[in-house]
Design a protein around this motif. Structure first.
Motif, PDB file in Angstrom:
ATOM      1  N   ARG A  38      -8.890   1.571  -3.496  1.00  0.00           N
ATOM      2  CA  ARG A  38      -8.665   1.033  -2.252  1.00  0.00           C
ATOM      3  C   ARG A  38      -7.268   0.150  -2.479  1.00  0.00           C
ATOM      4  O   ARG A  38      -6.335   0.461  -1.352  1.00  0.00           O
ATOM      5  N   SER A  39      -6.921  -0.238  -3.658  1.00  0.00           N
ATOM      6  CA  SER A  39      -5.650  -1.125  -3.767  1.00  0.00           C
ATOM      7  C   SER A  39      -4.498  -0.092  -3.831  1.00  0.00           C
ATOM      8  O   SER A  39      -3.412  -0.217  -3.732  1.00  0.00           O
ATOM      9  N   ILE A  40      -4.753   1.104  -4.368  1.00  0.00           N
ATOM     10  CA  ILE A  40      -3.666   2.230  -4.387  1.00  0.00           C
ATOM     11  C   ILE A  40      -3.808   2.809  -2.899  1.00  0.00           C
ATOM     12  O   ILE A  40      -2.751   2.924  -2.387  1.00  0.00           O
ATOM     13  N   ARG A  41      -4.825   3.279  -2.510  1.00  0.00           N
ATOM     14  CA  ARG A  41      -4.792   3.926  -1.268  1.00  0.00           C
ATOM     15  C   ARG A  41      -4.125   3.268  -0.073  1.00  0.00           C
ATOM     16  O   ARG A  41      -3.537   3.700   0.796  1.00  0.00           O
ATOM     17  N   ASP A  42      -4.404   2.033  -0.072  1.00  0.00           N
ATOM     18  CA  ASP A  42      -4.104   1.102   1.263  1.00  0.00           C
ATOM     19  C   ASP A  42      -2.750   0.362   0.869  1.00  0.00           C
ATOM     20  O   ASP A  42      -2.144  -0.230   1.907  1.00  0.00           O
ATOM     21  N   SER A  43      -2.231   0.303  -0.397  1.00  0.00           N
ATOM     22  CA  SER A  43      -0.840  -0.194  -0.734  1.00  0.00           C
ATOM     23  C   SER A  43       0.346   0.492   0.109  1.00  0.00           C
ATOM     24  O   SER A  43       0.142   1.691   0.428  1.00  0.00           O
ATOM     25  N   ARG A  44       1.291  -0.327   0.359  1.00  0.00           N
ATOM     26  CA  ARG A  44       2.670   0.425   1.077  1.00  0.00           C
ATOM     27  C   ARG A  44       3.700  -0.177   0.059  1.00  0.00           C
ATOM     28  O   ARG A  44       3.783  -1.305  -0.291  1.00  0.00           O
ATOM     29  N   ARG A  45       4.799   0.772   0.028  1.00  0.00           N
ATOM     30  CA  ARG A  45       6.001   0.268  -0.812  1.00  0.00           C
ATOM     31  C   ARG A  45       7.037   0.411   0.157  1.00  0.00           C
ATOM     32  O   ARG A  45       7.403   1.616   0.746  1.00  0.00           O
ATOM     33  N   GLU A  83      14.672   2.221  13.465  1.00  0.00           N
ATOM     34  CA  GLU A  83      15.184   3.232  12.237  1.00  0.00           C
ATOM     35  C   GLU A  83      14.612   3.314  10.970  1.00  0.00           C
ATOM     36  O   GLU A  83      14.833   4.119  10.194  1.00  0.00           O
ATOM     37  N   ALA A  84      13.981   2.375  10.736  1.00  0.00           N
ATOM     38  CA  ALA A  84      13.685   2.174   9.397  1.00  0.00           C
ATOM     39  C   ALA A  84      12.316   1.010   9.267  1.00  0.00           C
ATOM     40  O   ALA A  84      12.190   0.223  10.004  1.00  0.00           O
ATOM     41  N   ALA A  85      11.230   1.446   8.311  1.00  0.00           N
ATOM     42  CA  ALA A  85      10.279   0.422   8.079  1.00  0.00           C
ATOM     43  C   ALA A  85      10.341  -0.291   6.775  1.00  0.00           C
ATOM     44  O   ALA A  85      11.155   0.113   5.795  1.00  0.00           O
ATOM     45  N   GLY A  86       9.694  -1.525   6.653  1.00  0.00           N
ATOM     46  CA  GLY A  86       9.873  -2.217   5.317  1.00  0.00           C
ATOM     47  C   GLY A  86       9.281  -3.585   5.552  1.00  0.00           C
ATOM     48  O   GLY A  86       8.547  -4.024   6.399  1.00  0.00           O
ATOM     49  N   LEU A  87       9.496  -4.481   4.668  1.00  0.00           N
ATOM     50  CA  LEU A  87       8.667  -5.805   4.372  1.00  0.00           C
ATOM     51  C   LEU A  87       9.676  -7.115   4.563  1.00  0.00           C
ATOM     52  O   LEU A  87      10.878  -6.991   4.582  1.00  0.00           O
ATOM     53  N   PHE A  88       9.126  -7.908   5.604  1.00  0.00           N
ATOM     54  CA  PHE A  88       9.669  -9.458   5.433  1.00  0.00           C
ATOM     55  C   PHE A  88       8.840 -10.185   4.716  1.00  0.00           C
ATOM     56  O   PHE A  88       7.518 -10.171   4.477  1.00  0.00           O
TER      57      PHE A  88
END
Length: 343
Positions: A269-276, A316-321
């Motif tokens: 789960r922690s691999i499948r659901d993670s995002r980078r 234009e892009a996706a990412g983290l706050f």
């Protein structure tokens, strides 16, 4: 935020040895032997420094560290590929149905079969947390950081992942399972066999263990009763593994009879659901951000921690706050790549 997971170093030897002496035995991946521990740290250092693009015979040690005090509160291990230097032995619990027309009875007979079915898989293990720290989510941080490490270096790990849970150990540090089976063929106590395996490997199992199935009904009741059961202290770890998608399918440890859990690596789960993604903004308050497990850096620069994050899909892009204070505490800047998953 003061606790985070990082790669182990040679300078952690004393702290890791102290943790090993708290385990009560049965932790093959945390040997109660300074030389064996030093050898593992050296092997881990070499793995972090290696430039490889496929699973190899590598061991990666991680530690839970308080960044404010330097205290080491726990450790965990990831093996990239098992069964390379010598086979990875397990017992497979099989069921045989036999019928007797004359008696009008059907008997279900269980047997233990020595196998090396898991050769080539990756393994997570060696998870141990100081008893004083088993609250507040630090166990989950340490355990799940291994999966983010795998996700950050996916090419180094196999398609299947396993975890061995320590079996039932009696108050004197012995194993009912070993006493009912292994002792008869090896002439040594569980503690001696476990220590020998931690230092020298398990080739002696192949040399001396019977090659034919062992019928469970012939074992003492004390041994039969613990087959496939985790140590009572390991039940929370088993629950965490099950929450990640691991399952038990009848494989048990050859020393203490503890369960072996397996899963397809990409289904964890922690691999499948993670995002980078890139850190797009640092904000002053985490506000409604969800609590998250986060990781940044590669190999010896890997770090994992509990914090807050918000994934934003921009035009234009996706990412983290990320919260500014949390990012600064772990040395993360705008534009850095961070992997995260809900905590």
């Amino acid at each position: 935020m003061s606790w985070r997971v990082r790669p182990a170093r040679g300078s952690d030897l004393d702290a890791l040895y102290e943790l090993a002496m708290m385990t009560g035995g049965g932790f093959t991946n945390l040997p109660q032997d300074r030389d064996a521990m030093a050898a593992r740290l050296a092997r881990s250092d070499a793995a972090y420094a290696k430039d490889i693009s496929a699973p190899d015979d590598e061991l990666y040690m991680l530690v839970l560290e308080n960044s404010a005090t330097g205290r080491i509160g726990g450790t965990a291990v990831v093996f990239s590929r098992i069964g390379v230097e010598w086979p990875f032995y397990s017992y497979k619990l099989n069921l045989l149905q036999q019928n007797s027309k004359e008696l009008n009875k059907t008997f279900a007979i269980q047997s233990l079969n020595l196998t090396s079915d898991h050769d080539g898989a990756s393994e997570v293990g060696g998870l141990f947390l100081h008893p004083e720290l088993r609250t507040g989510g630090l166990g989950r941080l340490l355990a799940r950081s291994r999966y983010l490490f795998i996700a950050c270096h996916r090419q180094r790990f196999a398609e299947r992942l396993l975890a061995e849970l320590r079996g039932v150990i009696d108050p004197d540090g012995g194993s009912p399972f070993w006493d009912g089976l292994g002792r008869a063929f090896f002439g040594m106590s569980f503690q001696d066999a476990d220590s020998f395996n931690a230092i020298h490997g398990n080739q002696f199992i192949a040399d001396l263990m019977p090659k034919h199935p062992v019928y469970v009904a012939l074992l003492p009741e004390t041994a039969r009763a613990v087959i496939g059961l985790p140590h009572p202290n390991g039940r929370p770890a088993m629950a965490m593994l099950e929450a990640e998608g691991f399952s038990y399918d009848g494989y048990v440890d050859i020393f203490d009879g503890g369960p072996t859990m397996t899963v397809r690596t990409d289904n964890v789960r922690s691999i499948r659901d993670s995002r980078r993604g890139d850190v797009m903004a640092l904000v002053d308050d985490h506000g409604t951000m969800g609590r998250a497990l986060l990781a940044s850096g590669q190999l010896s620069g890997f770090r994992a921690w509990i914090g807050h994050a918000q994934w934003v899909d921009g035009a234009e892009a996706a990412g983290l706050f990320l919260p500014r204070g949390e990012a600064e505490a772990v040395g993360v800047k705008m534009g850095d790549k961070v992997r995260h998953v809900g905590f």
